[in-house]
Design a protein around this motif. Structure first.
Motif, mmCIF file in Angstrom:
data_model
loop_
_atom_site.group_PDB
_atom_site.id
_atom_site.type_symbol
_atom_site.label_atom_id
_atom_site.label_comp_id
_atom_site.label_asym_id
_atom_site.label_seq_id
_atom_site.Cartn_x
_atom_site.Cartn_y
_atom_site.Cartn_z
ATOM 1 N N VAL A 14 0.786 -1.228 0.047
ATOM 2 C CA VAL A 14 0.158 -0.067 0.040
ATOM 3 C C VAL A 14 0.978 1.226 -0.030
ATOM 4 O O VAL A 14 1.811 1.297 0.959
ATOM 5 C CB VAL A 14 -0.912 -0.048 1.076
ATOM 6 N N PHE A 15 0.372 2.133 -0.928
ATOM 7 C CA PHE A 15 1.211 3.523 -1.040
ATOM 8 C C PHE A 15 0.042 4.565 -1.113
ATOM 9 O O PHE A 15 -0.776 4.283 -1.587
ATOM 10 C CB PHE A 15 2.202 3.630 -2.164
ATOM 11 N N ASN A 16 0.629 5.660 -0.563
ATOM 12 C CA ASN A 16 -0.405 6.825 -0.749
ATOM 13 C C ASN A 16 0.317 7.992 -1.512
ATOM 14 O O ASN A 16 1.358 8.007 -1.575
ATOM 15 C CB ASN A 16 -0.736 7.614 0.710
ATOM 16 N N CYS A 17 -0.487 8.418 -2.408
ATOM 17 C CA CYS A 17 -0.107 9.630 -3.326
ATOM 18 C C CYS A 17 -0.732 10.591 -3.444
ATOM 19 O O CYS A 17 -2.060 10.542 -3.340
ATOM 20 C CB CYS A 17 0.301 8.907 -4.846
ATOM 21 N N HIS A 18 -0.535 11.777 -3.986
ATOM 22 C CA HIS A 18 -1.307 13.180 -4.065
ATOM 23 C C HIS A 18 -2.308 12.712 -5.309
ATOM 24 O O HIS A 18 -2.112 11.839 -6.251
ATOM 25 C CB HIS A 18 -0.242 14.010 -4.695
ATOM 26 N N ASN A 19 -3.500 13.222 -5.175
ATOM 27 C CA ASN A 19 -4.618 12.716 -6.173
ATOM 28 C C ASN A 19 -4.460 13.261 -7.263
ATOM 29 O O ASN A 19 -5.190 12.859 -8.363
ATOM 30 C CB ASN A 19 -6.050 13.214 -5.357
ATOM 31 N N LYS A 20 -3.465 13.956 -7.757
ATOM 32 C CA LYS A 20 -3.204 14.817 -9.130
ATOM 33 C C LYS A 20 -1.963 14.009 -9.631
ATOM 34 O O LYS A 20 -1.370 14.758 -10.443
ATOM 35 C CB LYS A 20 -3.197 16.124 -8.921
ATOM 36 N N MET A 21 -1.508 12.914 -9.224
ATOM 37 C CA MET A 21 -0.159 12.603 -9.434
ATOM 38 C C MET A 21 -0.184 11.572 -10.927
ATOM 39 O O MET A 21 -1.231 10.744 -10.752
ATOM 40 C CB MET A 21 0.616 11.699 -8.213
ATOM 41 N N SER A 22 0.637 11.759 -11.826
ATOM 42 C CA SER A 22 0.486 10.976 -12.920
ATOM 43 C C SER A 22 1.453 9.734 -12.593
ATOM 44 O O SER A 22 2.222 9.716 -11.563
ATOM 45 C CB SER A 22 1.244 11.663 -13.954
ATOM 46 N N LEU A 23 1.260 8.518 -13.322
ATOM 47 C CA LEU A 23 1.905 7.583 -12.991
ATOM 48 C C LEU A 23 3.360 7.595 -13.324
ATOM 49 O O LEU A 23 4.333 7.001 -12.732
ATOM 50 C CB LEU A 23 1.374 6.432 -14.235
ATOM 51 N N TYR A 24 3.743 8.579 -14.219
ATOM 52 C CA TYR A 24 5.149 8.834 -14.423
ATOM 53 C C TYR A 24 5.656 9.318 -13.262
ATOM 54 O O TYR A 24 6.959 8.934 -12.686
ATOM 55 C CB TYR A 24 5.512 9.716 -15.694
ATOM 56 N N ASP A 25 5.082 10.423 -12.614
ATOM 57 C CA ASP A 25 5.639 11.064 -11.515
ATOM 58 C C ASP A 25 5.821 10.099 -10.407
ATOM 59 O O ASP A 25 6.753 10.260 -9.533
ATOM 60 C CB ASP A 25 4.796 12.219 -11.097
ATOM 61 N N PHE A 26 4.655 9.489 -10.174
ATOM 62 C CA PHE A 26 4.795 8.370 -8.892
ATOM 63 C C PHE A 26 5.791 7.575 -9.035
ATOM 64 O O PHE A 26 6.528 7.136 -8.134
ATOM 65 C CB PHE A 26 3.565 7.745 -8.810
ATOM 66 N N ILE A 28 8.664 7.926 -10.720
ATOM 67 C CA ILE A 28 9.960 8.669 -10.363
ATOM 68 C C ILE A 28 10.054 8.959 -8.878
ATOM 69 O O ILE A 28 11.291 8.624 -8.427
ATOM 70 C CB ILE A 28 10.097 10.138 -11.092
ATOM 71 N N TYR A 29 9.016 9.355 -8.157
ATOM 72 C CA TYR A 29 8.944 9.464 -6.650
ATOM 73 C C TYR A 29 9.418 8.070 -6.144
ATOM 74 O O TYR A 29 10.337 8.260 -4.929
ATOM 75 C CB TYR A 29 7.703 9.837 -6.332
ATOM 76 N N LEU A 30 8.902 6.990 -6.402
ATOM 77 C CA LEU A 30 9.549 5.604 -5.838
ATOM 78 C C LEU A 30 10.856 5.500 -6.164
ATOM 79 O O LEU A 30 11.250 4.086 -6.026
ATOM 80 C CB LEU A 30 8.406 4.653 -6.113
ATOM 81 N N ILE A 64 5.060 -3.746 -11.075
ATOM 82 C CA ILE A 64 5.923 -3.361 -11.670
ATOM 83 C C ILE A 64 6.932 -4.330 -11.788
ATOM 84 O O ILE A 64 7.215 -4.906 -10.608
ATOM 85 C CB ILE A 64 6.541 -1.885 -11.011
ATOM 86 N N VAL A 65 7.648 -4.667 -12.790
ATOM 87 C CA VAL A 65 8.539 -5.614 -13.195
ATOM 88 C C VAL A 65 10.007 -5.001 -13.676
ATOM 89 O O VAL A 65 9.736 -4.118 -14.680
ATOM 90 C CB VAL A 65 8.402 -6.866 -14.073
ATOM 91 N N THR A 66 11.074 -4.989 -13.015
ATOM 92 C CA THR A 66 12.258 -4.397 -13.376
ATOM 93 C C THR A 66 12.963 -5.449 -14.476
ATOM 94 O O THR A 66 13.311 -6.959 -13.968
ATOM 95 C CB THR A 66 13.271 -4.431 -12.209
ATOM 96 N N ILE A 67 13.325 -4.726 -15.393
ATOM 97 C CA ILE A 67 14.186 -5.836 -16.553
ATOM 98 C C ILE A 67 15.870 -5.771 -16.186
ATOM 99 O O ILE A 67 16.176 -4.589 -16.059
ATOM 100 C CB ILE A 67 13.992 -4.986 -17.878
ATOM 101 N N VAL A 68 16.316 -6.826 -16.162
ATOM 102 C CA VAL A 68 17.750 -6.911 -15.567
ATOM 103 C C VAL A 68 18.388 -7.450 -16.733
ATOM 104 O O VAL A 68 17.940 -8.589 -17.378
ATOM 105 C CB VAL A 68 17.912 -7.439 -14.454
#
Length: 71
Positions: A14-26, A28-30, A64-68
């Motif tokens: 579970v994560f909280n984020c601002h209600n106007k946050m784009s997926l891209y910004d989220f 980057i934030y993580l 979210i899957v990281t490609i290695v």
């Protein structure tokens, strides 16, 4: 100041984020390297080019899957 937040699940956490946050910004934030991940948003794969166009909503689910690379 009264800000509203959305609660989203990221790989089951579970994560909280601002209600106007784009997926891209989220992402980057993580601190994800967005060029090396695959994102499933509510059971739909989202193209790297569309990350700015998707805005998170309460109850959204992300996988979210990281490609290695390596050899």
């Amino acid at each position: 100041m009264n800000m509203e937040y959305n609660t989203v699940l990221v790989n089951g956490e579970v994560f909280n984020c601002h209600n106007k946050m784009s997926l891209y910004d989220f992402l980057i934030y993580l601190r994800f390297d967005i060029k090396n991940i695959v994102v499933e948003y509510n059971q739909e794969i989202i193209s790297f080019m569309n990350l700015h166009e998707v805005f998170l909503d309460n109850g959204d689910r992300l996988e979210i899957v990281t490609i290695v690379g390596g050899g």
